[in-house]
Write a protein that holds these residues in place. Structure first.
Motif, PDB file in Angstrom:
ATOM      1  N   ASN A   9      42.899  39.184  78.839  1.00  0.00           N
ATOM      2  CA  ASN A   9      44.065  40.073  78.922  1.00  0.00           C
ATOM      3  C   ASN A   9      44.117  40.769  80.269  1.00  0.00           C
ATOM      4  OD1 ASN A   9      45.030  39.446  76.392  1.00  0.00           O
ATOM      5  ND2 ASN A   9      44.027  41.178  75.390  1.00  0.00           N
ATOM      6  N   ALA A  10      42.973  41.238  80.740  1.00  0.00           N
ATOM      7  CA  ALA A  10      42.926  41.914  82.041  1.00  0.00           C
ATOM      8  C   ALA A  10      43.311  40.947  83.158  1.00  0.00           C
ATOM      9  CB  ALA A  10      41.540  42.498  82.288  1.00  0.00           C
ATOM     10  N   VAL A  11      42.794  39.726  83.092  1.00  0.00           N
ATOM     11  CA  VAL A  11      43.117  38.715  84.109  1.00  0.00           C
ATOM     12  C   VAL A  11      44.602  38.383  84.060  1.00  0.00           C
ATOM     13  CG1 VAL A  11      42.758  36.296  84.766  1.00  0.00           C
ATOM     14  CG2 VAL A  11      40.793  37.753  84.253  1.00  0.00           C
ATOM     15  N   ASN A  12      45.147  38.216  82.848  1.00  0.00           N
ATOM     16  CA  ASN A  12      46.583  37.925  82.710  1.00  0.00           C
ATOM     17  C   ASN A  12      47.430  39.040  83.294  1.00  0.00           C
ATOM     18  OD1 ASN A  12      46.120  35.454  81.503  1.00  0.00           O
ATOM     19  ND2 ASN A  12      46.331  36.248  79.417  1.00  0.00           N
ATOM     20  N   LYS A  13      47.079  40.282  82.993  1.00  0.00           N
ATOM     21  CA  LYS A  13      47.827  41.420  83.528  1.00  0.00           C
ATOM     22  C   LYS A  13      47.727  41.468  85.046  1.00  0.00           C
ATOM     23  CE  LYS A  13      47.851  44.324  79.477  1.00  0.00           C
ATOM     24  NZ  LYS A  13      47.536  45.611  78.885  1.00  0.00           N
ATOM     25  N   LEU A  14      46.549  41.177  85.578  1.00  0.00           N
ATOM     26  CA  LEU A  14      46.362  41.156  87.027  1.00  0.00           C
ATOM     27  C   LEU A  14      47.218  40.065  87.660  1.00  0.00           C
ATOM     28  CD1 LEU A  14      44.816  42.443  89.368  1.00  0.00           C
ATOM     29  CD2 LEU A  14      42.982  40.803  88.957  1.00  0.00           C
ATOM     30  N   CYS A  15      47.241  38.892  87.034  1.00  0.00           N
ATOM     31  CA  CYS A  15      48.072  37.789  87.554  1.00  0.00           C
ATOM     32  C   CYS A  15      49.547  38.158  87.527  1.00  0.00           C
ATOM     33  CB  CYS A  15      47.822  36.514  86.758  1.00  0.00           C
ATOM     34  SG  CYS A  15      46.215  35.763  87.075  1.00  0.00           S
TER      35      CYS A  15
END
Length: 120
Positions: free
Chosen positions: A16-22
């Motif tokens: 989720n954190a990676v998706n939000k960062l992307c």
């Protein structure tokens, strides 16, 4: 077993954190690609760290000029506006203002005078 369960939840949170960062990166990239002005970051003594956008169209100088080390605001800010420019910069340095909008004139690379609006 507890470790495996924690790992899965941690993995989900990481995804989720990676998706939000992307997503954030994509939004930033789209903003910068369509930005009609100039994004400018500098040190407190106004040495440019980052310059991007319609730099040459607005300022009459390529981006590289601002990053070259030979850039000097006193050569670009219109002479009659330099006092106000220095006064605003002094307020910024002393942190007497959080956000500020101000307009001043610049002398472009081709000698034309242009009004610009800065937002800090």
């Amino acid at each position: 077993m507890t470790g495996a369960g924690t790992g899965r939840r941690g993995g989900s949170a990481s995804r989720n954190a990676v998706n939000k960062l992307c997503e954030s990166g994509q939004m930033y990239r789209l903003f910068m690609e369509n930005f009609q002005g100039i994004a400018f970051q500098s040190t407190l003594d106004l040495r440019p760290i980052f310059v991007h956008g319609a730099v040459e169209e607005i300022m009459g100088y390529p981006e590289e000029y601002f990053m070259s080390g030979s850039f000097d605001w006193s050569k670009i800010v219109f002479p009659e506006d330099r006092h106000g420019f220095r006064k605003t910069v002094k307020k910024m340095r002393s942190r007497l203002m959080d956000a500020h909008h101000w307009e001043f004139r610049i002398v472009r690379g081709d000698g034309q005078i242009r009004w610009v609006r800065a937002t800090i």
